[in-house]
Enzyme design. Sequence first.
Site, PDB file in Angstrom:
ATOM      1  N   HIS A   1      29.633  10.995 102.696  1.00  0.00           N
ATOM      2  CA  HIS A   1      28.591  11.960 102.320  1.00  0.00           C
ATOM      3  C   HIS A   1      28.698  13.239 103.157  1.00  0.00           C
ATOM      4  O   HIS A   1      27.780  13.588 103.909  1.00  0.00           O
ATOM      5  CB  HIS A   1      27.206  11.317 102.529  1.00  0.00           C
TER       6      HIS A   1
ATOM      7  N   ASP B   1      24.446  18.728 100.088  1.00  0.00           N
ATOM      8  CA  ASP B   1      24.095  18.463  98.690  1.00  0.00           C
ATOM      9  C   ASP B   1      25.381  18.503  97.877  1.00  0.00           C
ATOM     10  O   ASP B   1      26.392  19.072  98.309  1.00  0.00           O
ATOM     11  CB  ASP B   1      23.112  19.528  98.191  1.00  0.00           C
ATOM     12  N   GLY B   2      25.358  17.872  96.708  1.00  0.00           N
ATOM     13  CA  GLY B   2      26.510  17.911  95.819  1.00  0.00           C
ATOM     14  C   GLY B   2      27.557  16.848  96.089  1.00  0.00           C
ATOM     15  O   GLY B   2      28.667  16.920  95.553  1.00  0.00           O
ATOM     16  N   ASN B   3      27.226  15.820  96.888  1.00  0.00           N
ATOM     17  CA  ASN B   3      28.214  14.789  97.212  1.00  0.00           C
ATOM     18  C   ASN B   3      28.619  13.960  96.002  1.00  0.00           C
ATOM     19  O   ASN B   3      29.797  13.649  95.826  1.00  0.00           O
ATOM     20  CB  ASN B   3      27.657  13.877  98.308  1.00  0.00           C
ATOM     21  N   GLY B   4      27.639  13.571  95.173  1.00  0.00           N
ATOM     22  CA  GLY B   4      27.966  12.739  94.020  1.00  0.00           C
ATOM     23  C   GLY B   4      28.891  13.442  93.046  1.00  0.00           C
ATOM     24  O   GLY B   4      29.894  12.881  92.595  1.00  0.00           O
ATOM     25  N   ARG B   5      28.568  14.690  92.728  1.00  0.00           N
ATOM     26  CA  ARG B   5      29.388  15.438  91.771  1.00  0.00           C
ATOM     27  C   ARG B   5      30.772  15.755  92.350  1.00  0.00           C
ATOM     28  O   ARG B   5      31.785  15.657  91.646  1.00  0.00           O
ATOM     29  CB  ARG B   5      28.656  16.718  91.358  1.00  0.00           C
ATOM     30  N   THR B   6      30.823  16.101  93.629  1.00  0.00           N
ATOM     31  CA  THR B   6      32.126  16.346  94.253  1.00  0.00           C
ATOM     32  C   THR B   6      32.942  15.058  94.309  1.00  0.00           C
ATOM     33  O   THR B   6      34.148  15.064  94.060  1.00  0.00           O
ATOM     34  CB  THR B   6      31.939  16.906  95.676  1.00  0.00           C
ATOM     35  N   GLY B   7      32.279  13.942  94.611  1.00  0.00           N
ATOM     36  CA  GLY B   7      32.981  12.663  94.676  1.00  0.00           C
ATOM     37  C   GLY B   7      33.533  12.218  93.338  1.00  0.00           C
ATOM     38  O   GLY B   7      34.611  11.611  93.271  1.00  0.00           O
ATOM     39  N   ARG B   8      32.815  12.514  92.263  1.00  0.00           N
ATOM     40  CA  ARG B   8      33.348  12.161  90.941  1.00  0.00           C
ATOM     41  C   ARG B   8      34.452  13.117  90.519  1.00  0.00           C
ATOM     42  O   ARG B   8      35.369  12.722  89.791  1.00  0.00           O
ATOM     43  CB  ARG B   8      32.201  12.106  89.926  1.00  0.00           C
TER      44      ARG B   8
END
Length: 411
Positions: free
Chosen positions: A231, A235-242
Amino acid sequence: MIECYGDEMSSASTPWPATAGEEHRWRSSLPPEALSRSAAERLRRPYTSAVVPRIADTDVRVPRATAAAAEEASRLIGDFDQEVGRNVAPFAAVLLRSESASSSQIENLTSGARQIALAEIGEDARANAQQIVGNVRAMTAAVNLSEGVDITGILTMHDALMSPAPYAGELRTEQVWIGGTAYSPHDAVFTPPHHDRLTDDLADLVAFARRTDVPALTHAAVAHAQFETIHPFVDGNGRTGRALIHALLRHRGLTRTVTVPVSAGLLVDTEGYFSALTAFRAGDAAPIVDALSAAAVLSVSNGRRLVADLLDARATWAANLTARADSAAWPLLDVVLRHPVLGTELVREQLGVTQPNARRAIDRLVDAGALVEVGGRRRSILWQAPQVLTALDEFAARAGRRRLGSPASVD
């Protein structure tokens, strides 16, 4: 390397390193008078943040059923990539946008196809649509990492996603947490690593991402889960991770021409997706591999329907189009698939034609039933392709959440 084991192995012996923890003192920015006595007492106690294991050289071991499902999903992804690659000109952009919208929807950022198309061409659009277009830029940066994932590339993806936020493309310099209260991590569902650990954690992740001895889909699933555990951003970890999933799929050669909208498959069961991330942190890598494999199968099916719908629309327009063989109206058909809301300036730029010729090509497509005139901002004239917008919205509806996920977002 990857090893498989029998499906009867107990969870106690699951061969993946679990996340550990370490205590830190919490320095609250709240004035003492703003807290109750019990809250103030709780904040005086240390909180626990995650310590992620080093995985650069860790053997990836999953059950045989998990490995088999990932292999089958990989075959479907490869087949879809080849099928759509024959028509890559319009569909690469369409599928990338669809994946971006689905990934954003996992974080409760939703918008209709028309709003997203408006935002892409700089027209007034709702805030969610603007953020989804940021995710399109992040996905584009991800697939450009075909030579390999590195920390600079990850920062570039995040910058493309979150710009113009002041923290875009910057590692966090503060503790973040998921769930619990807004004023401290003491009651959080999950507290990622302390920010002092981020550089080393990401270096280890990049080393893992450069491996070639793990099957591509399993490789992407594990790297994604490790990224979400680290993480590294405010902010934006989920979208960057996908987006990182797609960087690895492209780097490993599983996809070569298009972005398979796996987030559309994850949307079907976000609860299962979030639970798989939790299981990964507890020492079980199989659920996140299973989740990504199932999502890939669903997304390929949904993506095929979207492509078929768009091909049908294009065939209908072509049959109704009356124009000379050298008319700009013919290449405009593919532009409309990529940009279902457009104006004369966009057509001129895309086709390299004069303004009058752009307008004549648009008029031909209006006559063919492909475009209808709508209003733009400041009384500018825009045209939209209702069939394309409907196909995109139906794709999103098919990918819509079937089971609601945890209220604690991964972003």
